[in-house]
Enzyme design. Structure first.
Site, PDB file in Angstrom:
ATOM      1  N   PHE A  28       0.972  -1.042   0.031  1.00  0.00           N
ATOM      2  CA  PHE A  28       0.539  -0.112   0.267  1.00  0.00           C
ATOM      3  C   PHE A  28       0.778   1.577   0.145  1.00  0.00           C
ATOM      4  O   PHE A  28       2.150   1.533   0.929  1.00  0.00           O
ATOM      5  CB  PHE A  28      -0.967  -0.229   1.302  1.00  0.00           C
ATOM      6  CG  PHE A  28      -2.191  -0.816   1.171  1.00  0.00           C
ATOM      7  CD1 PHE A  28      -1.667  -2.385   1.799  1.00  0.00           C
ATOM      8  CD2 PHE A  28      -3.779  -0.789   0.980  1.00  0.00           C
ATOM      9  CE1 PHE A  28      -2.238  -3.847   0.933  1.00  0.00           C
ATOM     10  CE2 PHE A  28      -3.782  -1.945   0.850  1.00  0.00           C
ATOM     11  CZ  PHE A  28      -4.100  -3.157   1.474  1.00  0.00           C
ATOM     12  N   ASP A  60       7.403   1.084   3.136  1.00  0.00           N
ATOM     13  CA  ASP A  60       8.654   2.098   3.448  1.00  0.00           C
ATOM     14  C   ASP A  60       9.929   1.049   3.396  1.00  0.00           C
ATOM     15  O   ASP A  60      10.018   1.257   4.939  1.00  0.00           O
ATOM     16  CB  ASP A  60       8.627   3.078   4.647  1.00  0.00           C
ATOM     17  CG  ASP A  60       7.260   2.168   5.757  1.00  0.00           C
ATOM     18  OD1 ASP A  60       6.886   1.345   6.412  1.00  0.00           O
ATOM     19  OD2 ASP A  60       7.555   3.033   7.396  1.00  0.00           O
ATOM     20  N   TYR A  67      11.508  -6.132  19.486  1.00  0.00           N
ATOM     21  CA  TYR A  67      10.830  -7.365  20.914  1.00  0.00           C
ATOM     22  C   TYR A  67      11.162  -8.318  20.673  1.00  0.00           C
ATOM     23  O   TYR A  67      11.128  -8.802  21.651  1.00  0.00           O
ATOM     24  CB  TYR A  67       8.981  -6.816  20.722  1.00  0.00           C
ATOM     25  CG  TYR A  67       8.997  -5.563  20.986  1.00  0.00           C
ATOM     26  CD1 TYR A  67       8.913  -4.947  22.613  1.00  0.00           C
ATOM     27  CD2 TYR A  67       8.543  -4.839  20.246  1.00  0.00           C
ATOM     28  CE1 TYR A  67       8.603  -3.574  22.468  1.00  0.00           C
ATOM     29  CE2 TYR A  67       7.989  -3.439  20.635  1.00  0.00           C
ATOM     30  CZ  TYR A  67       8.365  -2.843  21.330  1.00  0.00           C
ATOM     31  OH  TYR A  67       8.501  -1.272  21.701  1.00  0.00           O
ATOM     32  N   GLU A 107      -1.350  -3.262  13.562  1.00  0.00           N
ATOM     33  CA  GLU A 107      -1.080  -4.509  14.606  1.00  0.00           C
ATOM     34  C   GLU A 107      -1.050  -5.032  15.690  1.00  0.00           C
ATOM     35  O   GLU A 107      -0.857  -6.294  16.255  1.00  0.00           O
ATOM     36  CB  GLU A 107       0.610  -3.659  14.570  1.00  0.00           C
ATOM     37  CG  GLU A 107       1.984  -4.168  14.488  1.00  0.00           C
ATOM     38  CD  GLU A 107       2.954  -3.314  15.855  1.00  0.00           C
ATOM     39  OE1 GLU A 107       3.590  -2.944  14.258  1.00  0.00           O
ATOM     40  OE2 GLU A 107       3.810  -2.914  16.356  1.00  0.00           O
TER      41      GLU A 107
HETATM   42  C1  UD2 Z   1       7.831  -2.575  10.973  1.00  0.00           C
HETATM   43  C2  UD2 Z   1       6.579  -2.348  11.134  1.00  0.00           C
HETATM   44  O1  UD2 Z   1       5.862  -3.402  11.791  1.00  0.00           O
HETATM   45  N1  UD2 Z   1       5.632  -1.225  11.188  1.00  0.00           N
HETATM   46  C3  UD2 Z   1       4.736  -1.381  11.920  1.00  0.00           C
HETATM   47  C4  UD2 Z   1       4.218   0.142  12.951  1.00  0.00           C
HETATM   48  O2  UD2 Z   1       4.363   1.491  12.521  1.00  0.00           O
HETATM   49  P1  UD2 Z   1       5.153   1.530  11.136  1.00  0.00           P
HETATM   50  O3  UD2 Z   1       5.931   3.357  11.747  1.00  0.00           O
HETATM   51  O4  UD2 Z   1       5.875   1.277  10.460  1.00  0.00           O
HETATM   52  O5  UD2 Z   1       3.633   2.887   9.519  1.00  0.00           O
HETATM   53  P2  UD2 Z   1       3.842   2.868   8.429  1.00  0.00           P
HETATM   54  O6  UD2 Z   1       3.673   4.893   8.590  1.00  0.00           O
HETATM   55  O7  UD2 Z   1       5.205   2.499   7.849  1.00  0.00           O
HETATM   56  O8  UD2 Z   1       2.631   2.565   8.227  1.00  0.00           O
HETATM   57  C5  UD2 Z   1       2.096   1.331   7.768  1.00  0.00           C
HETATM   58  C6  UD2 Z   1       1.803   0.849   5.681  1.00  0.00           C
HETATM   59  O9  UD2 Z   1       0.930   1.679   5.635  1.00  0.00           O
HETATM   60  C7  UD2 Z   1       1.001   2.575   4.312  1.00  0.00           C
HETATM   61  N2  UD2 Z   1       0.708   4.030   4.574  1.00  0.00           N
HETATM   62  C8  UD2 Z   1       0.974   4.791   6.042  1.00  0.00           C
HETATM   63  C9  UD2 Z   1       0.930   5.696   5.689  1.00  0.00           C
HETATM   64  C10 UD2 Z   1       0.796   6.999   5.117  1.00  0.00           C
HETATM   65  O10 UD2 Z   1       0.726   7.531   4.805  1.00  0.00           O
HETATM   66  N3  UD2 Z   1       0.113   6.266   3.029  1.00  0.00           N
HETATM   67  C11 UD2 Z   1       0.485   4.733   4.006  1.00  0.00           C
HETATM   68  O11 UD2 Z   1       0.319   4.067   2.518  1.00  0.00           O
HETATM   69  C12 UD2 Z   1       2.183   2.249   3.866  1.00  0.00           C
HETATM   70  O12 UD2 Z   1       2.434   0.678   3.510  1.00  0.00           O
HETATM   71  C13 UD2 Z   1       3.072   2.060   5.233  1.00  0.00           C
HETATM   72  O13 UD2 Z   1       3.693   0.469   5.321  1.00  0.00           O
HETATM   73  O14 UD2 Z   1       3.168   0.038  12.703  1.00  0.00           O
HETATM   74  C14 UD2 Z   1       1.837   0.431  12.187  1.00  0.00           C
HETATM   75  C15 UD2 Z   1       0.941   0.624  12.821  1.00  0.00           C
HETATM   76  O15 UD2 Z   1       0.436   1.815  13.819  1.00  0.00           O
HETATM   77  C16 UD2 Z   1       1.793  -0.909  11.447  1.00  0.00           C
HETATM   78  O16 UD2 Z   1       0.925  -2.072  12.268  1.00  0.00           O
HETATM   79  C17 UD2 Z   1       3.399  -0.938  10.364  1.00  0.00           C
HETATM   80  O17 UD2 Z   1       3.383  -2.414  10.379  1.00  0.00           O
HETATM   81 MN    MN Z   2       6.401   0.961   7.886  1.00  0.00          MN
END
Ligand code: UD2
Ligand code: MN
Length: 311
Positions: A78, A170, A193, A260
């Site tokens: 996504f 990302d 963790y 998550e």
């Molecule tokens: C390493 C890991 O386990 N990461 C998890 C974590 O933080 P993350 O900081 O990794 O979350 P994140 O910002 O990467 O969001 C998860 C995913 O949602 C999609 N996205 C998000 C924001 C946006 O503006 N546009 C978009 O496309 C994109 O595919 C992204 O990879 O927590 C999230 C929920 O809170 C998700 O469960 C992530 O999978």
């Molecule tokens: Mn991410």
């Protein structure tokens, strides 16, 4: 004087014994409640599911077994809002490392389909862009993945696939990711963790949420960045998590780590048949300790203020 000294000695011995047994008791309690991890690199869970670490499998052999079965691996990713910037590296590095030599079908969900880069794909690999509506909050973009995954499977589009993964965008592949990761239900151990005691896991702790896990329960903390398995099992997972997310939303509760948290609840009661070690979901922010032999897939550094629409 003498009798006093003997009493004192006895008291010291008694205190030492008491301290000793208290410590032994605490250690025993620690192990049995999962506060202390016996072996952070175990390659089998207590329900006998393999945990995939470098050195636990023969890459050529395992790939050849699945090649004979002529499988197709579907992968959803996504990229909404500004997250389209991550697609180029994600796709290019996947082409170098992710199921090389297998039939792979990427489904890229985006609200900016015109920003999906044109990456050259290997033979028998294809990419479908799925246009979706935008959201104004990053939390919704992240947790909305469960609903879209459920709908994708219901649409029958992935009927040709045997296995399905859903991956964070990302990210970047740095090493091999092959048939060793295939199974009915696949979860990844979160990089931050894998060596923490259970009570420190950031599970949802409010009983009002459907994602609630009490301190007395839990075995692993799974990352939301990777999930997978057979299309049937992933469907069950996505549907259940979406239902739980809907119940929470109706009560205006958002679990600590969105989908998550719900994924962790699901895996607690529907144990994954195979676990991927944190090699399969590292974080570029985290130094590689000696016990981690290889990093295969990792979260890239991102400027949250720049890429997210809200804090
Ligand atoms: C390493 C890991 O386990 N990461 C998890 C974590 O933080 P993350 O900081 O990794 O979350 P994140 O910002 O990467 O969001 C998860 C995913 O949602 C999609 N996205 C998000 C924001 C946006 O503006 N546009 C978009 O496309 C994109 O595919 C992204 O990879 O927590 C999230 C929920 O809170 C998700 O469960 C992530 O999978
Ligand atoms: Mn991410």
């Amino acid at each position: 004087m003498m009798p006093n000294l003997r009493v004192l000695k006895l008291k010291v011995v008694f205190l030492l014994l008491l301290t000793g047994s208290c410590l032994t008791g605490l250690v025993y309690l620690g192990f049995s409640l999962g506060w202390i991890k016996a072996d952070v690199q175990a390659d089998l869970t207590s329900w006998l599911a393999p945990i995939v670490w470098e050195g636990t499998f023969d890459p050529k052999l395992i790939d050849s077994i699945y090649k004979q079965q002529n499988i197709t691996v579907a992968t959803t990713v996504f990229a909404l809002g500004k997250y389209t910037v991550f697609l180029q590296d994600f796709l290019e590095s996947a082409e170098q490392n992710f199921f090389v030599g297998f039939r792979v079908h990427y489904y890229v969900f985006s609200d900016h389909p015109e920003q999906v880069p044109d990456v050259k794909l290997g033979g028998e690999r294809k990419l479908t862009v799925m246009t979706v509506n935008s959201s104004s909050r990053w939390q919704e973009m992240s947790l909305g993945r469960m609903k879209r995954l459920e709908m994708l499977i219901e649409s029958g589009l992935v009927n040709d696939a045997d296995y399905l993964f859903s991956l964070d965008v990302d990210t970047k592949f740095y090493g091999r990711w092959g048939a060793e990761t295939l199974g009915d239900l696949i979860g990844v151990i979160h990089a931050w963790y894998y060596n923490s005691p259970c009570v420190l896991f950031p599970y949802e702790r409010r009983p009002e949420s459907q994602a609630f896990i009490p301190y007395s329960e839990g075995d692993y903390y799974y990352g939301g960045a990777v999930l997978g398995g057979s299309v049937k099992c992933v469907y069950q997972l996505a549907k259940t998590c979406r239902e739980q997310l809907d119940i929470d939303a109706a009560k205006s509760i958002e679990a600590a780590w969105q989908e998550e948290s719900h994924l962790n609840k699901y895996f607690l009661y529907n144990k994954p048949s195979k676990l991927l070690s944190p090699e399969y979901s590292w974080d570029d922010q985290k130094m590689k300790p000696q016990e981690i032999k290889i990093i295969r897939f990792s979260q890239v550094l991102k400027n949250y203020a720049e890429v997210r629409p809200n804090i």
